[in-house]
Scaffold this motif. Structure first.
Motif, PDB file in Angstrom:
ATOM      1  N   LEU A  44      -6.666 101.883 -37.577  1.00 12.10           N
ATOM      2  CA  LEU A  44      -6.791 103.309 -37.952  1.00 12.10           C
ATOM      3  C   LEU A  44      -7.145 103.947 -37.279  1.00 12.10           C
ATOM      4  O   LEU A  44      -6.664 105.014 -36.263  1.00 12.10           O
ATOM      5  CB  LEU A  44      -7.292 103.744 -39.066  1.00 12.10           C
ATOM      6  N   ALA A  45      -8.437 104.003 -36.316  1.00 12.17           N
ATOM      7  CA  ALA A  45      -8.542 104.876 -35.177  1.00 12.17           C
ATOM      8  C   ALA A  45      -7.654 104.650 -34.575  1.00 12.17           C
ATOM      9  O   ALA A  45      -7.372 105.475 -33.333  1.00 12.17           O
ATOM     10  CB  ALA A  45     -10.140 104.404 -35.129  1.00 12.17           C
ATOM     11  N   ASP A  48      -4.381 106.143 -34.755  1.00 11.09           N
ATOM     12  CA  ASP A  48      -4.555 108.101 -34.750  1.00 11.09           C
ATOM     13  C   ASP A  48      -4.528 108.965 -33.385  1.00 11.09           C
ATOM     14  O   ASP A  48      -3.989 109.673 -33.300  1.00 11.09           O
ATOM     15  CB  ASP A  48      -5.831 108.026 -35.424  1.00 11.09           C
ATOM     16  N   THR A  49      -6.119 108.089 -32.276  1.00  9.89           N
ATOM     17  CA  THR A  49      -6.038 108.446 -31.991  1.00  9.89           C
ATOM     18  C   THR A  49      -5.183 108.431 -30.423  1.00  9.89           C
ATOM     19  O   THR A  49      -4.556 109.043 -29.744  1.00  9.89           O
ATOM     20  CB  THR A  49      -7.780 108.173 -30.895  1.00  9.89           C
ATOM     21  N   THR A  51      -1.306 108.771 -31.153  1.00  7.83           N
ATOM     22  CA  THR A  51      -0.329 109.217 -31.512  1.00  7.83           C
ATOM     23  C   THR A  51      -0.443 110.052 -30.919  1.00  7.83           C
ATOM     24  O   THR A  51       0.421 111.554 -30.726  1.00  7.83           O
ATOM     25  CB  THR A  51      -0.220 109.004 -33.155  1.00  7.83           C
ATOM     26  N   ASP A  52      -1.824 110.955 -30.838  1.00  6.78           N
ATOM     27  CA  ASP A  52      -2.587 112.591 -31.052  1.00  6.78           C
ATOM     28  C   ASP A  52      -2.348 112.618 -29.552  1.00  6.78           C
ATOM     29  O   ASP A  52      -1.442 113.472 -29.570  1.00  6.78           O
ATOM     30  CB  ASP A  52      -4.132 112.262 -30.984  1.00  6.78           C
ATOM     31  N   LEU A 234      -6.355 119.401 -32.042  1.00 12.67           N
ATOM     32  CA  LEU A 234      -4.998 118.416 -32.918  1.00 12.67           C
ATOM     33  C   LEU A 234      -4.267 118.765 -32.601  1.00 12.67           C
ATOM     34  O   LEU A 234      -4.082 120.329 -32.367  1.00 12.67           O
ATOM     35  CB  LEU A 234      -5.457 118.603 -35.008  1.00 12.67           C
ATOM     36  N   SER A 237       0.670 121.326 -37.224  1.00 15.31           N
ATOM     37  CA  SER A 237       1.221 120.233 -37.835  1.00 15.31           C
ATOM     38  C   SER A 237       2.616 121.066 -37.843  1.00 15.31           C
ATOM     39  O   SER A 237       3.194 120.707 -38.586  1.00 15.31           O
ATOM     40  CB  SER A 237       0.331 120.393 -39.184  1.00 15.31           C
TER      41      SER A 237
END
Length: 253
Positions: A44-45, A48-49, A51-52, A234, A237
């Motif tokens: 997951l980590a 997440d990073t 795709t950031d 981030l 959205s």
């Protein structure tokens, strides 16, 4: 646990092969742990990073069509000749540069290198960090002109130019996975992100497909391309992307 447990006890040559499961086992130093939960947490980590960074790169590329065309030419020249391999991905200097520049201006957060003092530390200037103190390092200097010329402005060619002028560009400190006190996108020191090489390959493969197969345009919300959550930076959205299939050049992707 059913699927991972056999891998946990699989015999391998530590000199030539390793895995996250083995790393976790060694790092535990005999302490009890749930290897399945830890493996899911790592997965997951990493997603997440990664795709950031991908989202931030696409926003920057959308505003720089000339850069996109130049990256496209680089992909055709290198991947078109050698195929999509780890070696060819490493030679995509301009794509690497564009990614590193996006990370420089908009890293994961305004602070980095979170640490906990395991003992009292006295710095050279006399500052005392008591044992048990949580500390972090500001990453703001890498985003402005205090370190990088015209540092407030996105320049996707910045690190490619620096690498081309270096003696050994393959081991250059200006490539995406390199860390320094002037670019802490992946942290720095012994505890720099261990997954940064995976993240680089993951994103380069994704961007090769996107850049070659699609024309794209990002529409930013009024608030801008990022939103803050604490010190975390981030992708907003409200970002929208328009994409159109293009007839890509015949290369092996």
């Amino acid at each position: 646990m059913k699927y991972l447990e056999p891998l946990l006890y699989k015999k391998i040559d530590p000199e030539t092969e390793t895995s996250a499961l083995i790393w976790i086992k060694e790092a535990s130093k005999g302490c009890a742990y749930d290897f399945a939960t830890l493996q899911l947490t790592l997965s997951l980590a990493s997603l997440d990073t990664s795709t950031d960074l991908l989202a931030k790169v696409l926003c920057d590329l959308s505003e720089n069509p000339t850069l996109v065309n130049d990256i496209r030419k680089e992909i055709i020249e290198i991947v078109g000749t050698e195929g999509l391999t780890q070696a060819s991905l490493q030679r995509l200097y301009l794509l690497d540069s564009a990614m590193k520049e996006s990370q420089r201006l908009r890293p994961l957060g305004y602070s980095n290198m979170e640490r906990l003092a395991k003992e009292t530390v006295v710095l050279p200037d006399g500052l005392i960090i008591p044992k048990g103190t949580a500390i972090m390092v500001s990453a703001c200097h890498m985003m402005d002109s205090s370190v990088w010329p015209n540092g407030d402005t996105y320049d996707g060619y910045r690190f490619a130019n620096l690498r081309n002028n270096a003696k050994n560009s393959l081991t250059s400190p200006y490539q995406l996975t390199s860390t320094s006190k002037d670019h802490m996108g992946f942290g720095h020191g012994k505890q720099a992100c261990p997954g940064r090489h995976y993240a680089a390959i993951f994103n380069k493969i994704a961007l090769c497909h996107i850049i070659m197969k699609y024309d794209f345009n990002v529409t930013l919300p009024e608030e801008g391309r990022v939103e803050l959550r604490g010190h975390n930076i981030l992708p907003h959205s409200g970002i929208k992307m328009s994409i159109r299939r293009r007839q890509e050049e015949e290369i092996s992707l």
